[in-house]
Design a protein around this motif. Structure first.
Motif, PDB file in Angstrom:
ATOM      1  N   LEU A  17       0.819  -1.212   0.000  1.00 22.66           N
ATOM      2  CA  LEU A  17       0.000   0.000   0.000  1.00 22.66           C
ATOM      3  C   LEU A  17       0.849   1.256   0.000  1.00 22.66           C
ATOM      4  CD1 LEU A  17      -2.765  -1.053   2.548  1.00 22.66           C
ATOM      5  CD2 LEU A  17      -2.888  -1.042   0.060  1.00 22.66           C
ATOM      6  N   ALA A  18       2.081   1.157   0.507  1.00 23.32           N
ATOM      7  CA  ALA A  18       2.972   2.320   0.504  1.00 23.32           C
ATOM      8  C   ALA A  18       3.637   2.528  -0.852  1.00 23.32           C
ATOM      9  CB  ALA A  18       4.040   2.163   1.595  1.00 23.32           C
ATOM     10  N   GLY A  19       3.394   1.610  -1.792  1.00 23.21           N
ATOM     11  CA  GLY A  19       3.948   1.768  -3.141  1.00 23.21           C
ATOM     12  C   GLY A  19       5.395   1.337  -3.257  1.00 23.21           C
ATOM     13  N   LYS A  20       5.860   0.494  -2.339  1.00 19.28           N
ATOM     14  CA  LYS A  20       7.254   0.044  -2.411  1.00 19.28           C
ATOM     15  C   LYS A  20       7.459  -1.078  -3.419  1.00 19.28           C
ATOM     16  CE  LYS A  20       8.355   1.362   2.360  1.00 19.28           C
ATOM     17  NZ  LYS A  20       8.859   0.893   3.673  1.00 19.28           N
ATOM     18  N   GLY A  21       6.390  -1.586  -3.967  1.00 16.89           N
ATOM     19  CA  GLY A  21       6.514  -2.629  -4.981  1.00 16.89           C
ATOM     20  C   GLY A  21       5.188  -3.301  -5.225  1.00 16.89           C
ATOM     21  N   GLY A  22       5.045  -3.929  -6.404  1.00 14.32           N
ATOM     22  CA  GLY A  22       3.844  -4.674  -6.712  1.00 14.32           C
ATOM     23  C   GLY A  22       3.896  -6.072  -6.135  1.00 14.32           C
ATOM     24  N   THR A  23       2.829  -6.827  -6.342  1.00 12.66           N
ATOM     25  CA  THR A  23       2.768  -8.189  -5.796  1.00 12.66           C
ATOM     26  C   THR A  23       3.843  -9.098  -6.369  1.00 12.66           C
ATOM     27  OG1 THR A  23       1.044  -8.682  -7.419  1.00 12.66           O
ATOM     28  CG2 THR A  23       0.327  -8.022  -5.214  1.00 12.66           C
ATOM     29  N   PRO A  24       4.183  -9.026  -7.685  1.00  7.70           N
ATOM     30  CA  PRO A  24       5.278  -9.882  -8.173  1.00  7.70           C
ATOM     31  C   PRO A  24       6.610  -9.553  -7.481  1.00  7.70           C
ATOM     32  CG  PRO A  24       3.975  -9.060  -9.999  1.00  7.70           C
ATOM     33  CD  PRO A  24       3.527  -8.320  -8.805  1.00  7.70           C
ATOM     34  N   TYR A  25       6.892  -8.265  -7.289  1.00  5.56           N
ATOM     35  CA  TYR A  25       8.150  -7.863  -6.643  1.00  5.56           C
ATOM     36  C   TYR A  25       8.203  -8.342  -5.193  1.00  5.56           C
ATOM     37  CZ  TYR A  25      11.516  -4.792  -4.306  1.00  5.56           C
ATOM     38  OH  TYR A  25      12.543  -4.315  -3.548  1.00  5.56           O
ATOM     39  N   LEU A  26       7.112  -8.186  -4.452  1.00 10.38           N
ATOM     40  CA  LEU A  26       7.083  -8.613  -3.049  1.00 10.38           C
ATOM     41  C   LEU A  26       7.171 -10.125  -2.924  1.00 10.38           C
ATOM     42  CD1 LEU A  26       4.320  -6.182  -1.704  1.00 10.38           C
ATOM     43  CD2 LEU A  26       6.795  -6.009  -1.358  1.00 10.38           C
ATOM     44  N   ALA A  27       6.537 -10.868  -3.856  1.00 10.21           N
ATOM     45  CA  ALA A  27       6.623 -12.327  -3.818  1.00 10.21           C
ATOM     46  C   ALA A  27       8.063 -12.798  -4.013  1.00 10.21           C
ATOM     47  CB  ALA A  27       5.708 -12.925  -4.887  1.00 10.21           C
ATOM     48  N   LYS A  28       8.765 -12.174  -4.956  1.00 11.27           N
ATOM     49  CA  LYS A  28      10.164 -12.530  -5.195  1.00 11.27           C
ATOM     50  C   LYS A  28      11.041 -12.138  -4.015  1.00 11.27           C
ATOM     51  CE  LYS A  28      13.766 -12.036  -8.692  1.00 11.27           C
ATOM     52  NZ  LYS A  28      14.136 -11.400  -9.982  1.00 11.27           N
ATOM     53  N   LYS A  29      10.734 -10.994  -3.406  1.00 11.04           N
ATOM     54  CA  LYS A  29      11.541 -10.490  -2.288  1.00 11.04           C
ATOM     55  C   LYS A  29      11.454 -11.413  -1.076  1.00 11.04           C
ATOM     56  CE  LYS A  29      11.949  -6.454   0.782  1.00 11.04           C
ATOM     57  NZ  LYS A  29      11.435  -5.103   1.086  1.00 11.04           N
ATOM     58  N   TYR A  30      10.258 -11.950  -0.767  1.00  2.48           N
ATOM     59  CA  TYR A  30      10.067 -12.764   0.428  1.00  2.48           C
ATOM     60  C   TYR A  30       9.997 -14.265   0.135  1.00  2.48           C
ATOM     61  CZ  TYR A  30       9.179  -8.407   2.891  1.00  2.48           C
ATOM     62  OH  TYR A  30       9.303  -7.168   3.446  1.00  2.48           O
ATOM     63  N   GLY A  31      10.362 -14.655  -1.077  1.00  2.00           N
ATOM     64  CA  GLY A  31      10.514 -16.077  -1.381  1.00  2.00           C
ATOM     65  C   GLY A  31       9.237 -16.828  -1.646  1.00  2.00           C
ATOM     66  N   PHE A  32       8.198 -16.169  -2.142  1.00  2.00           N
ATOM     67  CA  PHE A  32       6.965 -16.855  -2.522  1.00  2.00           C
ATOM     68  C   PHE A  32       7.092 -17.360  -3.957  1.00  2.00           C
ATOM     69  CE2 PHE A  32       4.059 -16.022   0.971  1.00  2.00           C
ATOM     70  CZ  PHE A  32       4.666 -14.953   1.620  1.00  2.00           C
ATOM     71  N   LYS A  33       6.505 -18.513  -4.226  1.00  4.05           N
ATOM     72  CA  LYS A  33       6.545 -19.057  -5.588  1.00  4.05           C
ATOM     73  C   LYS A  33       5.635 -18.269  -6.525  1.00  4.05           C
ATOM     74  CE  LYS A  33       7.762 -23.790  -4.279  1.00  4.05           C
ATOM     75  NZ  LYS A  33       7.366 -25.225  -4.344  1.00  4.05           N
ATOM     76  N   SER A  34       4.542 -17.763  -6.020  1.00  9.42           N
ATOM     77  CA  SER A  34       3.622 -16.937  -6.806  1.00  9.42           C
ATOM     78  C   SER A  34       3.100 -15.805  -5.926  1.00  9.42           C
ATOM     79  CB  SER A  34       2.450 -17.775  -7.345  1.00  9.42           C
ATOM     80  OG  SER A  34       1.626 -18.196  -6.287  1.00  9.42           O
ATOM     81  N   ASN A  35       2.454 -14.843  -6.555  1.00  6.42           N
ATOM     82  CA  ASN A  35       1.962 -13.693  -5.810  1.00  6.42           C
ATOM     83  C   ASN A  35       0.498 -13.837  -5.386  1.00  6.42           C
ATOM     84  OD1 ASN A  35       0.765 -13.536  -8.268  1.00  6.42           O
ATOM     85  ND2 ASN A  35       1.273 -11.397  -8.679  1.00  6.42           N
ATOM     86  N   SER A  36      -0.091 -15.041  -5.593  1.00  5.15           N
ATOM     87  CA  SER A  36      -1.512 -15.232  -5.273  1.00  5.15           C
ATOM     88  C   SER A  36      -1.781 -15.081  -3.776  1.00  5.15           C
ATOM     89  CB  SER A  36      -1.965 -16.610  -5.759  1.00  5.15           C
ATOM     90  OG  SER A  36      -1.209 -17.635  -5.128  1.00  5.15           O
TER      91      SER A  36
END
Length: 470
Positions: A17-36
């Motif tokens: 919500l703060a605009g630091k990244g979209g769901t694909p970027y956050l998923a990659k950052k925290y080690g999620f396989k997908s952004n679902s």
């Protein structure tokens, strides 16, 4: 499935919500396989706030009535499984899909089945051949139902297109008629989009676009008001009138909006006939003094005149429509194309022309230079009374060459504009009606109708502005 703490979920949602990244970027950052999973947390947070992220993950048992209500909510609205789950506070939206599948296969009985694997296997096995036949029949019925639904949607779609075309046609013809109902049956949006092969994302995009406010609504309203006052303004004059009223708009946008609002000018059309009055040199003529040098920087120095004919219909004593004629004799100042005098009569005669000439001479007497009155080689301008009057007032008389209308093109241009905007395409049923229309138009032409060559001003506005500077 891994368990995540409340703080971890809240941290990811706040970063999104703060605009630091979209769901694909956050998923990659925290080690999620997908952004679902991240999208699910974001949707729950938007729907229920922090309380949604704190919901218990313990298994719950739902009653048959609750399951039926969830299925009914999904089928009767355009909500997705996720949206229904959020509204009913169900942890896993896939449960709704399982309930729907069981309901379609076994009805309400399918919703009452106990969760998990049955304790004991059935004693008797169902015959495999009968089971296969039953399954194939069910699949066949489902396929036929789907095909029937697609045909119904296609028919309703074609009827809706026809209704919209008729509505648009009636709107252009200014007719109001009741349109037939397309279909009383309602279809799910998912089935309609699947039948028409229309992407859901495209549908949602245009749905939001249609619901937003028209950004040019104010300009369009002003353009409609201008059209009521100036029915023959094209996009150039419309653009200048908008600028006068404080609306600075590009002319291409004005042209596009006029096409959208159907405000294009229909008056100006080419004629299919040609006319030539050349009969050779007849009578006593004057020299062509102007020689097509129509421009002048002196008010009332160069004056041109001509006569034109109009037709109108009038009933005689036997109540039969007769075609009659009206004649206009105007005098124009070439300095600003202003009509300085004119006369209207039922027949061409010397009296009306001499009256208009006398008024023109009186109005132009303030000219510091010797004036020139230009005309064609018509009989009225070869009269001795006409030429002697000009000589007495020390005014030059000039005439166009025989059969050459270009030598008097400013006056011919005025006649063309007058007839296109006032006369062609209309039927006048009396002399007074046509006369009043011409008088009203000449006043409008002198005072309100702007010209590009005059700096988008009317003839009188242009003359008065120049007089102020002088």
């Amino acid at each position: 499935m891994a368990k995540y703490s409340f703080k971890f979920k809240l941290k990811i949602v706040h970063e999104y919500l703060a605009g630091k990244g979209g769901t694909p970027y956050l998923a990659k950052k925290y080690g999620f396989k997908s952004n679902s999973q991240i999208r699910k947390w974001i949707n729950i947070y938007k729907e229920f706030g922090e309380e949604g992220l704190l919901r218990s993950r313990k298994n719950k048992s739902y009653s048959v009535q609750f399951k039926a209500d969830a299925i009914e909510l999904y089928l009767t609205t355009e909500m997705s499984f996720q949206e229904v789950a959020n509204q009913l506070e169900i942890n896993n939206f896939s449960m709704i899909a399982n309930w729907l599948r069981n309901y379609r296969e076994n009805g309400l009985e399918g919703l009452s089945k106990p969760k998990g694997r049955p304790l004991k296997m059935p004693k008797k096995k169902i015959d495999e051949k009968i089971e296969q036949t039953k399954n194939s029949d069910i699949e066949r019925i489902k396929e036929l139902e789907k095909q029937l639904r697609m045909v119904q949607i296609e028919n309703a779609y074609l009827k809706e297109l026809r209704r919209l075309r008729l509505k648009e046609r009636h709107k252009k013809m200014k007719l109001v008629r009741e349109s037939s109902i397309v279909s009383e049956k309602k279809f799910r949006l998912k089935d309609i989009l699947e039948t028409l092969r229309f992407p859901r994302s495209t549908y949602m995009y245009w749905q939001k676009r249609f619901s937003r406010k028209n950004p040019t609504e104010e300009i369009e309203q002003i353009m409609k008001e201008i059209r009521k006052q100036h029915k023959d303004y094209g996009y150039r004059r419309m653009n200048q009138e908008l600028r006068k009223r404080g609306c600075i708009v590009n002319k291409k946008k004005v042209q596009r909006l006029m096409q959208k609002l159907a405000l294009q000018v229909r008056s100006f059309t080419r004629k299919s006939r040609k006319y030539s009055s050349y009969r050779g040199t007849i009578g006593r003529i004057a020299k062509n003094l102007l020689n097509r040098h129509f421009c002048t920087s002196v008010v009332h120095q160069k004056i041109t005149t001509d006569t034109t004919e109009f037709k109108y219909y009038e009933k005689d004593s036997s109540n039969v429509l007769q075609i009659k004629k009206l004649y206009l004799d105007p005098f124009m100042d070439l300095y600003n194309s202003e009509i300085i005098s004119y006369r209207i009569s039922k027949r061409p005669n010397a009296e009306t022309i001499m009256e208009a000439l006398g008024e023109a001479i009186e109005r132009t007497k303030d000219c510091p230079f010797r004036r020139t009155f230009h005309s064609d080689q018509g009989w009225a301008y070869q009269m001795k009374a006409y030429s002697h009057t000009l000589k007495e007032k020390q005014i030059y008389q000039g005439m166009s060459r025989k059969g050459n209308c270009l030598d008097n093109s400013p006056m011919e241009n005025f006649f063309g504009i007058l007839k296109q905007e006032l006369y062609h395409g209309r039927v006048y049923k009396s002399y007074n009606e046509l006369k009043q229309a011409i008088e009203k138009y000449i006043y409008y032409y002198n005072h309100s109708r702007m010209k590009e060559k005059l700096g988008w001003k009317s003839p009188i506005e242009f003359r008065k502005e120049k007089e102020i500077f002088v």
